[in-house]
Design a protein around this motif. Structure first.
Motif, PDB file in Angstrom:
ATOM      1  N   GLN A  29       0.808  -1.217   0.000  1.00  0.00           N
ATOM      2  CA  GLN A  29       0.000   0.000   0.000  1.00  0.00           C
ATOM      3  C   GLN A  29       0.844   1.270   0.000  1.00  0.00           C
ATOM      4  O   GLN A  29       0.466   2.270  -0.621  1.00  0.00           O
ATOM      5  N   ASP A  30       1.985   1.242   0.682  1.00  0.00           N
ATOM      6  CA  ASP A  30       2.837   2.435   0.719  1.00  0.00           C
ATOM      7  C   ASP A  30       3.468   2.736  -0.634  1.00  0.00           C
ATOM      8  O   ASP A  30       3.840   3.881  -0.912  1.00  0.00           O
ATOM      9  N   ASP A  31       3.596   1.721  -1.497  1.00  0.00           N
ATOM     10  CA  ASP A  31       4.231   1.922  -2.806  1.00  0.00           C
ATOM     11  C   ASP A  31       3.228   2.254  -3.906  1.00  0.00           C
ATOM     12  O   ASP A  31       3.617   2.767  -4.956  1.00  0.00           O
ATOM     13  N   ILE A  32       1.959   1.941  -3.691  1.00  0.00           N
ATOM     14  CA  ILE A  32       0.940   2.251  -4.700  1.00  0.00           C
ATOM     15  C   ILE A  32       0.822   3.765  -4.863  1.00  0.00           C
ATOM     16  O   ILE A  32       0.691   4.506  -3.885  1.00  0.00           O
ATOM     17  N   GLY A  33       0.896   4.220  -6.086  1.00  0.00           N
ATOM     18  CA  GLY A  33       0.857   5.653  -6.360  1.00  0.00           C
ATOM     19  C   GLY A  33       2.218   6.273  -6.568  1.00  0.00           C
ATOM     20  O   GLY A  33       2.317   7.417  -7.014  1.00  0.00           O
ATOM     21  N   VAL A  34       3.280   5.531  -6.272  1.00  0.00           N
ATOM     22  CA  VAL A  34       4.642   6.016  -6.512  1.00  0.00           C
ATOM     23  C   VAL A  34       4.995   5.749  -7.972  1.00  0.00           C
ATOM     24  O   VAL A  34       4.976   4.610  -8.432  1.00  0.00           O
TER      25      VAL A  34
END
Length: 333
Positions: free
Chosen positions: A36-41
């Motif tokens: 989730q922390d990497d989604i959108g990067v």
């Protein structure tokens, strides 16, 4: 094999598959939560995160298959015992030895499945998953390489040949260019570290700078390098040993041995004259590879022993880098 044997094998494999489905479902859920922390990067989307999780499931299955086999066997045999089926089989004349043979056949099937996953399925899918994720997150960089990584960050090109730990690299070369693509300097470092903020520290850097009709050579024990390249991107082509199959791992160990001998042997004499030969001893079968070369005239016996210690064919460790890491962790002899 009779009907009873096939029935018991089918029961054990069925319960093992059921346990594996539950474990895979839980693993996939937690793995997706971790993305989730990497989604959108960059261009990394939720759909790509789901694909990343799916591509890593074979590797996860390979790791959990022994545990699933143990739990599945216990559940299967427990279910047979609860229904008194084992008692009926014993009363029909089935011996304990035959029971063990049937269970061994089920274990052999699972072992073949595990070898297939670990050698041919999981490694390429895991590598592709890493490439998918990192390329999506770092689309602004140029990347090339198969066994080693070549990356371009602006006017700087970095080559990495070995990965000793998660963010520690060996065989690092740095090429700097000006705005007109003229080579300004070439540097080589024994190792490099990249922290969580992508700050580089080159250790043992030797750099050659090109000027007007002259060259300058500079040495630095510790040199900070400005770059936005991440450890994840560098780790794509430099595969960690635990992600390799058995044959690739043996080739990697032979490569490490060849590099060690290359420092003390004459050029062109280092060769692998025996590769993955199986030697049988009283209690173990051992895969052996042999690397040999002709020593240089000035090399002493002590230098030869130091170059190949500790034994890489047993540990598979990069010797010089491994001993340096241990020295840094222990802090004292």
């Amino acid at each position: 094999m009779g009907v009873l044997g096939r029935y018991m094998i089918r029961t054990v494999l069925g319960y093992t598959a059921l346990v594996m489905i539950v474990l895979l479902a839980l693993g996939a859920l937690f793995m997706f939560i971790g993305q989730q922390d990497d989604i959108g990067v960059g261009n990394y989307t939720a759909t790509q995160a789901l694909l990343f999780v799916a591509l890593n499931l074979p590797s996860y299955l390979f790791q959990l298959l022994p545990v699933a086999a143990l739990i599945g066997s216990l559940l299967g045999l427990g279910n047979l015992a609860r229904g008194s089926e084992l008692v009926v089989m014993r009363a029909a004349g089935v011996s304990t030895l035959r029971f063990c043979g049937w269970l061994g056949a089920a274990g052999l099937i699972l072992a073949v499945l595990m070898v297939g996953l670990g050698e041919f399925v999981a490694p390429p899918l895991e590598k592709y998953a890493r490439q998918l994720k990192v390329f999506s997150k770092n689309s602004q960089f140029s990347f090339a390489g198969n066994r080693g990584a070549w990356l371009r960050d602006g006017d700087t090109i970095i080559s990495v040949q070995q990965q000793s730990a998660g963010s520690t690299y060996g065989g690092v070369q740095v090429f700097r260019f000006d705005g007109e693509r003229r080579l300004l300097s070439v540097g080589r470092a024994e190792s490099a570290r990249v922290d969580e903020e992508n700050r580089w520290q080159l250790e043992g850097l030797v750099e050659t700078r090109f000027g007007n009709n002259r060259t300058e050579v500079g040495r630095s024990p510790l040199y900070p390098l400005r770059s936005t390249l991440s450890a994840d991107l560098l780790g794509l082509a430099v595969v960690e040993p635990e992600s390799l199959g058995v044959r690739d791992l043996r080739a990697y160990i032979a490569h490490l041995e060849r590099n060690d001998l290359g420092r003390i042997c004459r050029g062109g004499t280092v060769e692998v004259d025996e590769f993955m030969t199986i030697e049988t001893y009283a209690t173990v079968h051992h895969i052996v590879s042999n690397v040999r070369g002709v020593l240089r005239d000035y090399v002493t016996p002590g230098q030869a022993i130091a170059a190949v210690f500790p034994g890489g064919t047993i540990t598979g460790c990069p010797k010089v880098r491994c001993m340096g890491l241990l020295a840094g962790l222990e802090g004292e002899p």
